[in-house]
Design an enzyme around this catalytic site. Structure first.
Site, PDB file in Angstrom:
ATOM      1  CE  LYS A   1      -0.467   0.012   5.049  1.00 57.55           C
ATOM      2  NZ  LYS A   1      -1.395   0.036   6.185  1.00 57.55           N
TER       3      LYS A   1
ATOM      4  CE1 TYR B   1      12.330  32.375   1.062  1.00 56.47           C
ATOM      5  CE2 TYR B   1      12.377  29.972   1.095  1.00 56.47           C
ATOM      6  CZ  TYR B   1      12.174  31.157   0.416  1.00 56.47           C
ATOM      7  OH  TYR B   1      11.820  31.138  -0.911  1.00 56.47           O
TER       8      TYR B   1
END
Length: 395
Positions: free
Chosen positions: A57, A287
């Site tokens: 999955k 940043y």
């Protein structure tokens, strides 16, 4: 009709071959030899009567579902487990004919049509759901019995009918047209814990539920309970099949389970240096200027960021490998790039390969290392790498 609507994830797919993987700024490398070896070791660890379901999955935990499924089946797995109908369809469209169990709950007519059409096998969690399946199959005049798997809740408190109602539930499903019970199973909540008390209580409940069913004279074709952790922890939990996810990808569910078999991590995360520069002491990086250069430094920009699945919360915590050396990542990780201190390797060049997860020389960084830094689990790390990163199979 449902379609898989999955983005191809391996570099030889049509979606990914516009640029050869070796020209990419970043990619996920999948060691198919390690995957095969992990599956073979798990098969040898089980008794001959116990089958192995490879859980693929979430795009095989980020490793690439179709290629991983084919490799696992070739290595000895006999079943595949997915979470959703589209995941099962993707495997069928990839040419896979092995039995596929949908571990999640499905309830709509569209899902049921797709399950029947693609010969998938659903999990039934409640009497209401069982009736929806039977009535829908009747309405579409489905000729063959649909193999279904009954889920019991023994303590996970997620999917499944309460274990104390197992006899009534199984008897109901057995009496419904168009449904054929293929297995009865449950899921363990604490199999990775060193304290086995809750796991043992769930095991006891599972056994009592099975006794209820057998008391009614109902034959049970197959039983399964163990995930990767339970498979490694206790052979009594193996029953007719185990459902192995994390272990086939070469990681251990918990440190105390590492002595059972030798697993090899399958996934490595790599990226290229895209720019190199010198900065003066006092210069802010990225940043927010969370990092200020304490001295003149040589820094490298690496072409990978949080949009690729590198957690931004690892900013200034993580290390990477270059030329077999551990180097510190500096500044805030940005959407597509991160920076690292390469002052110890002043001749670094654009195009060199940086390993974020995996091995270089004698050094290794693992998904567990990231998970421990972030107070999460390795499953989340593996599933986080986005599809714009090509998956490259290597042997």
């Amino acid at each position: 009709m449902f379609s898989s609507k999955q983005t191809p994830s391996f570099a030889d797919s049509e979606e990914c071959n516009t640029y050869a993987w070796f020209s990419q700024r970043a990619w996920v490398e999948i060691d198919l030899g390690a995957l095969s070896d992990n599956v073979k070791q798990l098969v040898r660890f089980l008794s001959p009567r116990t089958q192995l379901m490879a859980v693929v999955k979430a795009d095989a935990y980020g490793h690439g579902a179709v290629t991983v499924a084919k490799t696992a089946l070739e290595a000895g797995a006999s079943w595949l487990g997915v979470a959703t109908v589209p995941e099962g369809i993707q495997l069928r469209e990839g040419g896979i004919k092995a039995p596929i169990l949908i571990l999640g709950a499905t309830n709509t007519a569209e899902q049921i049509h797709a399950i029947a059409h693609w010969k998938l096998q659903p999990t039934l969690c409640s009497p209401k759901q069982a009736l929806i399946f039977s009535n829908t199959l009747e309405a579409i005049k489905y000729n063959s019995p649909l193999a279904v798997h009954i889920k019991l809740d023994t303590g996970m408190s997620r999917l499944g009918t309460d274990w104390q109602q197992a006899g009534d539930f199984v008897q109901l499903v057995q009496g419904l047209p168009h449904l054929d019970i293929a297995s009865i199973y449950s899921h363990l909540a604490t199999a990775d814990s060193p304290d086995p008390a809750i796991m043992e209580e769930q095991h006891r409940r599972f056994e009592e539920a099975i006794a209820q069913i057998k008391f009614r004279g109902i034959k049970i074709p197959s039983l399964h309970l163990a995930n990767s952790a339970a498979t490694l922890a206790d052979p009594r939990l193996h029953y007719d099949m185990v459902r192995a996810g994390l272990a086939i990808y070469g990681l251990y569910p918990a440190p105390h389970l590492q002595n059972q078999i030798k697993l090899r991590p399958v996934l490595q995360l790599k990226a290229r240096v895209t720019h190199v520069k010198s900065i003066a002491a006092g210069t802010g990086v990225s940043y927010g200027h969370k990092f200020i250069a304490p001295r003149e430094m040589r820094i490298a920009v690496v072409g990978i960021g949080y949009a690729d699945g590198v957690p931004r919360s690892l900013s200034q915590q993580m290390q990477v490998l270059l030329r077999g050396q551990r180097l510190q990542q500096i500044g805030t990780i940005t959407m597509d790039q991160l920076m690292m201190d390469v002052s110890s390797i002043p001749d670094v060049q654009e195009g060199e390969i940086v390993t974020l997860l995996g091995e270089q020389g004698r050094e290794t960084i693992t998904a567990d290392d990231w998970a421990n830094q972030l107070n999460t689990i390795s499953w989340e790390i593996l599933c986080g790498f986005k599809h714009r990163l090509p998956r490259v199979g290597v042997m």
